[in-house]
Design a protein around this motif. Structure first.
Motif, short mmCIF file in Angstrom:
data_model
loop_
_atom_site.label_atom_id
_atom_site.label_comp_id
_atom_site.label_asym_id
_atom_site.label_seq_id
_atom_site.Cartn_x
_atom_site.Cartn_y
_atom_site.Cartn_z
N PHE A 1 0.82 -1.21 0.00
CA PHE A 1 0.00 0.00 0.00
C PHE A 1 0.85 1.26 0.00
N ARG A 2 0.20 2.33 -0.36
CA ARG A 2 0.78 3.67 -0.28
C ARG A 2 -0.08 4.47 0.68
N GLY A 3 0.54 5.24 1.54
CA GLY A 3 -0.23 5.97 2.55
C GLY A 3 0.29 7.37 2.77
N ARG A 4 -0.53 8.16 3.44
CA ARG A 4 -0.12 9.51 3.83
C ARG A 4 -0.94 9.97 5.01
N PHE A 5 -0.36 10.85 5.80
CA PHE A 5 -1.05 11.41 6.97
C PHE A 5 -0.36 12.71 7.37
N MET A 6 -1.02 13.48 8.21
CA MET A 6 -0.44 14.71 8.73
C MET A 6 -0.69 14.75 10.23
N LEU A 7 0.38 14.74 11.00
CA LEU A 7 0.26 14.76 12.46
C LEU A 7 -0.21 16.13 12.95
N PRO A 8 -1.03 16.15 14.00
CA PRO A 8 -1.36 17.43 14.65
C PRO A 8 -0.09 18.05 15.24
N GLN A 9 -0.14 19.34 15.51
CA GLN A 9 1.06 20.07 15.94
C GLN A 9 1.64 19.61 17.27
N ASP A 10 0.86 18.93 18.08
CA ASP A 10 1.36 18.56 19.41
C ASP A 10 1.67 17.07 19.56
N TRP A 11 1.87 16.35 18.41
CA TRP A 11 2.18 14.93 18.47
C TRP A 11 3.40 14.60 17.60
N CYS A 12 4.11 13.53 17.98
CA CYS A 12 5.20 13.02 17.17
C CYS A 12 5.04 11.51 17.05
N LEU A 13 5.62 10.94 16.00
CA LEU A 13 5.52 9.50 15.75
C LEU A 13 6.93 8.94 15.59
N LEU A 14 7.25 7.96 16.42
CA LEU A 14 8.53 7.28 16.36
C LEU A 14 8.28 5.82 16.00
N GLY A 15 9.23 5.18 15.33
CA GLY A 15 8.99 3.80 14.96
C GLY A 15 10.24 3.06 14.54
N TYR A 16 10.05 1.76 14.34
CA TYR A 16 11.14 0.88 13.95
C TYR A 16 10.59 -0.12 12.95
N VAL A 17 11.34 -0.36 11.87
CA VAL A 17 10.93 -1.28 10.82
C VAL A 17 11.64 -2.62 11.03
N HIS A 18 10.88 -3.64 11.44
CA HIS A 18 11.46 -4.96 11.67
C HIS A 18 11.66 -5.72 10.36
N GLU A 19 10.64 -5.67 9.49
CA GLU A 19 10.70 -6.39 8.23
C GLU A 19 10.02 -5.57 7.14
N THR A 20 10.59 -5.57 5.96
CA THR A 20 9.96 -4.95 4.79
C THR A 20 10.80 -5.28 3.57
N ASP A 21 10.25 -5.05 2.39
CA ASP A 21 10.98 -5.24 1.14
C ASP A 21 11.47 -3.86 0.69
N PRO A 22 12.77 -3.59 0.76
CA PRO A 22 13.29 -2.25 0.44
C PRO A 22 13.12 -1.85 -1.02
N THR A 23 12.81 -2.81 -1.89
CA THR A 23 12.58 -2.45 -3.30
C THR A 23 11.18 -1.86 -3.51
N LEU A 24 10.28 -2.09 -2.54
CA LEU A 24 8.90 -1.61 -2.65
C LEU A 24 8.53 -0.58 -1.58
N SER A 25 9.37 -0.43 -0.57
CA SER A 25 9.03 0.43 0.57
C SER A 25 9.87 1.70 0.56
N TRP A 26 9.21 2.82 0.84
CA TRP A 26 9.91 4.10 0.86
C TRP A 26 9.15 5.12 1.71
N CYS A 27 9.84 6.15 2.08
CA CYS A 27 9.23 7.28 2.79
C CYS A 27 9.74 8.55 2.11
#
Length: 329
Positions: free
Chosen positions: A64-90
Motif C-alpha cells: 500500500f501507499r499511505g499519507r497522513f499529517m500529524l497534529p502540531q502537538d504529536w510526534c511519531l517514532l517507529g522501527y521497521v522490523h521487516e519490509t521489502d526495500p525495493t517496494l518500501s519508501w518514505c
C-alpha cells in the motif's frame, strides 16, 4: 470484509479490515491508504494507550501507499522490523529492515510499504520528545531537515538497544490488560532519541537522484488525480500536471508503486469509495452517490471490482459500521 479471512505472515495472524478502521489506527489523525496489490486490506494490529501515548505493532498483508499529517502537538517514532526495500519508501527514500523513523508535525508524511512489512510505533506528545532532546543534548528540537528522518538502527553485533526496546512491544501488548512497565514510554523515548543523536551521516537513509525525481513526478500527478477524482481524467492531463512525457510518468509510477498510472488511478478511486462508504450514513447516502463522487460511473463494473478487492459488495460496506482496532486503555 469477508468473515473468517485469516492468513499468516511469519507468526502474525492476519484478518481483514475496512479502510476506515485502518485509517483511524493512529487515533490523532487520519491515515489515508491506497492499495497497490490484490491482497485486500489484511493486517495484524495490536495497539494500546499507556501513559498518554499510543503503542502499536502492525504486520501488513498487503502492499500500500499511505499519507497522513500529524497534529502540531504529536510526534511519531517507529522501527521497521521487516519490509521489502525495493517496494518500501518514505518520501521516495528507500526503507529497509532495521531502520528507525522519526516524524514530527511538519506537513504531510508520505510512504509506501510492501506486503509482509512489520512495524512497531510509538505515538507520543511532542513535548515529551522535546524534553528528552533537552535532557540528552541541551536542544529541544532536532537539527534542521530532520522533522522526518530515517536512519539505520542496526548494531554491529546483535540487535541494537533500540531494536530490543521496540522488540518488547508485542510482548507488552499481548498481555491481558497490558504488560507495560510504568516507565515504558520513557524507556522507548530515551533509546530512540539517543539513537537519533548518535546516528552518523552514513547511517542516515538517502535516495538516489532518479528516485527523488520519480517521487516528485508521482506526487504532482497524484495531487492532480485527487483534485479531479469526480470526473474522467485523460492521460495527457496527468502528464501535463506532472510536467513529463507519458513514458516518464509510467517509469515513475512503476518505480514507486509497481503499477501503471491508470491502474493507480483506478485503485485511488476504489479506495476513496471504500472510505466514503465506510463513513457514510446509509439512511442519507446511496452507493451510487458515493461511487459517482469518486468518478466511478459504471456501477456494475464498480461492484465487481470492489468485491474482488475488498471481499464484499459496496452496499455491505455502507450498511456496516466500521470495526474497532480496540478502545483506549
Amino acid at each position: 470484509m469477508a468473515d473468517g479471512v485469516v492468513d499468516r505472515i511469519g507468526e502474525a495472524a492476519l484478518r481483514s479490515f475496512d479502510l476506515a478502521t485502518l485509517g483511524g489506527m493512529l487515533r490523532v489523525c487520519e491515515l489515508e491508504l491506497v492499495l497497490l496489490d490484490g491482497n485486500g486490506p489484511r493486517a495484524s494490529i495490536q495497539s494500546q494507550v499507556h501513559d498518554e501515548s499510543l503503542f502499536c505493532t502492525a504486520t501488513c498483508g498487503f502492499q500500500f501507499r499511505g499519507r497522513f499529517m500529524l497534529p502540531q502537538d504529536w510526534c511519531l517514532l517507529g522501527y521497521v522490523h521487516e519490509t521489502d526495500p525495493t517496494l518500501s519508501w518514505c518520501h521516495g527514500v528507500p526503507v529497509s529492515p532495521g531502520m528507525a523513523l522519526t516524524i514530527l508535525p511538519e506537513g504531510i508524511s508520505e510512504f509506501a510499504f510492501s506486503a509482509g512489512t512489520r512495524l512497531s510505533l510509538l505515538l507520543a506528545p511532542l513535548r515529551r520528545i522535546e524534553r528528552k532532546l533537552t535532557e540528552l543534548s541541551l536542544c529541544s528540537t532536532l537539527p534542521a531537515g530532520q522533522a522526518l528522518s530515517l536512519f539505520s538502527a542496526e548494531a554491529d553485533h546483535g540487535p541494537s538497544v533500540l531494536a530490543q526496546r521496540y522488540g518488547q512491544l508485542p510482548a507488552w501488548l499481548g498481555q491481558a490488560g497490558g504488560g507495560f512497565p510504568t516507565d515504558a514510554v520513557e524507556q522507548l523515548l530515551h533509546a530512540h532519541v539517543q539513537a537519533v543523536l548518535g546516528a552518523g551521516v552514513g547511517e542516515r537513509a538517502a535516495g538516489t537522484r532518479a528516485r527523488r525525481a520519480h517521487y516528485l513526478i508521482a506526487q504532482r500527478a497524484e495531487n492532480f488525480m485527487r483534485q479531479n477524482l469526480r470526473r474522467y481524467i485523460y492521460m495527457h492531463e496527468i502528464c501535463d500536471s506532472a510536467g513529463v512525457s507519458e513514458r516518464a510518468l509510467r517509469y515513475a509510477f512503476e518505480d514507486l508503486f509497481g503499477t501503471s498510472p491508470n491502474r493507480y488511478l483506478s485503485m485511488l478511486r476504489l479506495c476513496a469509495a471504500c472510505r466514503g462508504l465506510s463513513m457514510a450514513d446509509a439512511t442519507r447516502k446511496s452507493v451510487k452517490a458515493v461511487a459517482l463522487s469518486c468518478g466511478l460511473w459504471d456501477l456494475s463494473r464498480f461492484a465487481d471490482n470492489y468485491r474482488r478487492v475488498f471481499g464484499e459488495l459496496p452496499r455491505d460496506t455502507l450498511t456496516r459500521a466500521p470495526a474497532s482496532l480496540g478502545s483506549p486503555a
